[in-house]
Write a protein that holds these residues in place. Structure first.
Motif, PDB file in Angstrom:
ATOM      1  N   VAL A  37       0.837  -1.197   0.000  1.00  0.00           N
ATOM      2  CA  VAL A  37       0.000   0.000   0.000  1.00  0.00           C
ATOM      3  C   VAL A  37       0.876   1.252   0.000  1.00  0.00           C
ATOM      4  CG1 VAL A  37      -1.683   1.319   1.356  1.00  0.00           C
ATOM      5  CG2 VAL A  37      -2.016  -1.125   1.002  1.00  0.00           C
ATOM      6  N   LEU A  38       1.961   1.252   0.765  1.00  0.00           N
ATOM      7  CA  LEU A  38       2.879   2.394   0.759  1.00  0.00           C
ATOM      8  C   LEU A  38       3.552   2.558  -0.606  1.00  0.00           C
ATOM      9  CD1 LEU A  38       4.565   2.163   4.273  1.00  0.00           C
ATOM     10  CD2 LEU A  38       2.833   3.780   3.503  1.00  0.00           C
ATOM     11  N   THR A  39       3.886   1.447  -1.239  1.00  0.00           N
ATOM     12  CA  THR A  39       4.472   1.496  -2.577  1.00  0.00           C
ATOM     13  C   THR A  39       3.477   2.085  -3.572  1.00  0.00           C
ATOM     14  OG1 THR A  39       5.846  -0.422  -2.081  1.00  0.00           O
ATOM     15  CG2 THR A  39       5.520   0.115  -4.412  1.00  0.00           C
ATOM     16  N   GLY A  40       2.221   1.648  -3.485  1.00  0.00           N
ATOM     17  CA  GLY A  40       1.188   2.202  -4.358  1.00  0.00           C
ATOM     18  C   GLY A  40       0.995   3.690  -4.137  1.00  0.00           C
ATOM     19  N   ALA A  41       1.070   4.125  -2.879  1.00  0.00           N
ATOM     20  CA  ALA A  41       0.937   5.547  -2.568  1.00  0.00           C
ATOM     21  C   ALA A  41       2.084   6.339  -3.192  1.00  0.00           C
ATOM     22  CB  ALA A  41       0.904   5.753  -1.060  1.00  0.00           C
ATOM     23  N   ALA A  42       3.292   5.806  -3.099  1.00  0.00           N
ATOM     24  CA  ALA A  42       4.452   6.493  -3.673  1.00  0.00           C
ATOM     25  C   ALA A  42       4.360   6.576  -5.190  1.00  0.00           C
ATOM     26  CB  ALA A  42       5.736   5.777  -3.261  1.00  0.00           C
ATOM     27  N   VAL A  43       3.961   5.486  -5.818  1.00  0.00           N
ATOM     28  CA  VAL A  43       3.823   5.477  -7.276  1.00  0.00           C
ATOM     29  C   VAL A  43       2.730   6.455  -7.706  1.00  0.00           C
ATOM     30  CG1 VAL A  43       3.121   4.053  -9.250  1.00  0.00           C
ATOM     31  CG2 VAL A  43       4.735   3.154  -7.568  1.00  0.00           C
ATOM     32  N   GLY A  44       1.617   6.481  -6.964  1.00  0.00           N
ATOM     33  CA  GLY A  44       0.541   7.416  -7.287  1.00  0.00           C
ATOM     34  C   GLY A  44       0.978   8.859  -7.147  1.00  0.00           C
ATOM     35  N   ALA A  45       1.759   9.162  -6.109  1.00  0.00           N
ATOM     36  CA  ALA A  45       2.238  10.534  -5.909  1.00  0.00           C
ATOM     37  C   ALA A  45       3.207  10.943  -7.015  1.00  0.00           C
ATOM     38  CB  ALA A  45       2.908  10.658  -4.546  1.00  0.00           C
ATOM     39  N   ILE A  46       4.072  10.026  -7.423  1.00  0.00           N
ATOM     40  CA  ILE A  46       5.026  10.331  -8.504  1.00  0.00           C
ATOM     41  C   ILE A  46       4.284  10.515  -9.823  1.00  0.00           C
ATOM     42  CG2 ILE A  46       6.902   9.360  -9.885  1.00  0.00           C
ATOM     43  CD1 ILE A  46       7.934   8.106  -7.232  1.00  0.00           C
ATOM     44  N   ALA A  47       3.323   9.634 -10.093  1.00  0.00           N
ATOM     45  CA  ALA A  47       2.548   9.752 -11.331  1.00  0.00           C
ATOM     46  C   ALA A  47       1.763  11.060 -11.350  1.00  0.00           C
ATOM     47  CB  ALA A  47       1.598   8.567 -11.479  1.00  0.00           C
ATOM     48  N   ALA A  48       1.232  11.462 -10.203  1.00  0.00           N
ATOM     49  CA  ALA A  48       0.488  12.723 -10.137  1.00  0.00           C
ATOM     50  C   ALA A  48       1.410  13.916 -10.350  1.00  0.00           C
ATOM     51  CB  ALA A  48      -0.218  12.834  -8.795  1.00  0.00           C
ATOM     52  N   GLY A  49       2.670  13.793  -9.941  1.00  0.00           N
ATOM     53  CA  GLY A  49       3.621  14.867 -10.174  1.00  0.00           C
ATOM     54  C   GLY A  49       3.918  15.066 -11.644  1.00  0.00           C
ATOM     55  N   ILE A  50       3.799  13.993 -12.407  1.00  0.00           N
ATOM     56  CA  ILE A  50       4.053  14.062 -13.846  1.00  0.00           C
ATOM     57  C   ILE A  50       2.829  14.614 -14.582  1.00  0.00           C
ATOM     58  CG2 ILE A  50       4.502  12.656 -15.896  1.00  0.00           C
ATOM     59  CD1 ILE A  50       6.124  10.786 -14.031  1.00  0.00           C
ATOM     60  N   LEU A  51       1.640  14.239 -14.127  1.00  0.00           N
ATOM     61  CA  LEU A  51       0.406  14.685 -14.788  1.00  0.00           C
ATOM     62  C   LEU A  51       0.083  16.123 -14.394  1.00  0.00           C
ATOM     63  CD1 LEU A  51      -1.727  11.482 -14.185  1.00  0.00           C
ATOM     64  CD2 LEU A  51      -0.623  12.176 -16.304  1.00  0.00           C
ATOM     65  N   PRO A  52      -0.290  16.945 -15.332  1.00  0.00           N
ATOM     66  CA  PRO A  52      -0.508  18.362 -15.024  1.00  0.00           C
ATOM     67  C   PRO A  52      -1.809  18.655 -14.276  1.00  0.00           C
ATOM     68  CG  PRO A  52      -0.948  17.936 -17.331  1.00  0.00           C
ATOM     69  CD  PRO A  52      -0.411  16.662 -16.753  1.00  0.00           C
ATOM     70  N   VAL A  53      -2.793  17.782 -14.342  1.00  0.00           N
ATOM     71  CA  VAL A  53      -4.102  18.075 -13.770  1.00  0.00           C
ATOM     72  C   VAL A  53      -4.236  17.560 -12.331  1.00  0.00           C
ATOM     73  CG1 VAL A  53      -6.581  17.700 -14.076  1.00  0.00           C
ATOM     74  CG2 VAL A  53      -5.111  18.009 -16.064  1.00  0.00           C
ATOM     75  N   VAL A  54      -3.550  16.473 -12.002  1.00  0.00           N
ATOM     76  CA  VAL A  54      -3.712  15.809 -10.715  1.00  0.00           C
ATOM     77  C   VAL A  54      -2.633  16.284  -9.745  1.00  0.00           C
ATOM     78  CG1 VAL A  54      -3.826  13.555  -9.594  1.00  0.00           C
ATOM     79  CG2 VAL A  54      -4.605  13.801 -11.941  1.00  0.00           C
ATOM     80  N   THR A  55      -3.035  16.594  -8.517  1.00  0.00           N
ATOM     81  CA  THR A  55      -2.064  16.991  -7.497  1.00  0.00           C
ATOM     82  C   THR A  55      -1.496  15.755  -6.818  1.00  0.00           C
ATOM     83  OG1 THR A  55      -3.753  17.181  -5.795  1.00  0.00           O
ATOM     84  CG2 THR A  55      -3.266  19.166  -7.101  1.00  0.00           C
ATOM     85  N   TRP A  56      -0.328  15.892  -6.185  1.00  0.00           N
ATOM     86  CA  TRP A  56       0.317  14.729  -5.586  1.00  0.00           C
ATOM     87  C   TRP A  56      -0.478  14.130  -4.423  1.00  0.00           C
ATOM     88  CZ3 TRP A  56       1.861  14.410  -0.598  1.00  0.00           C
ATOM     89  CH2 TRP A  56       2.037  15.586   0.107  1.00  0.00           C
ATOM     90  N   PRO A  57      -1.181  14.918  -3.588  1.00  0.00           N
ATOM     91  CA  PRO A  57      -1.964  14.258  -2.531  1.00  0.00           C
ATOM     92  C   PRO A  57      -3.078  13.373  -3.095  1.00  0.00           C
ATOM     93  CG  PRO A  57      -1.656  16.563  -1.992  1.00  0.00           C
ATOM     94  CD  PRO A  57      -1.187  16.377  -3.400  1.00  0.00           C
TER      95      PRO A  57
END
Length: 74
Positions: A37-57
């Protein structure tokens, strides 16, 4: 007549998730679901950092939620 509706396991998803989260809170990193779950959270935060519309939280929560769901319903 045969019932053609799919049989879902999701009827107890909220109670299963609640029990899993409580177990993760009590056992910390010793719980088998904590690291994925922590790994998924980290991957989601990194992916959100790349996408312009989604924030990292939002990405963090989405990634953690997805991995928790995959742990509960493989």
């Amino acid at each position: 007549m045969e019932n053609k509706e799919p049989q879902h396991q999701d009827h107890d998803l909220v109670s299963d998730a609640s029990a899993e989260i409580k177990g993760m809170a009590k056992q910390g990193l010793n719980h088998p679901s904590t690291k994925p779950v922590l790994t998924g959270a980290a991957v989601g935060a990194i992916a959100a950092g790349i996408l312009p519309v989604v924030t990292w939280p939002l990405g963090l929560v989405a990634g953690a939620g997805f991995m928790l769901y995959k742990r509960l319903r493989p």
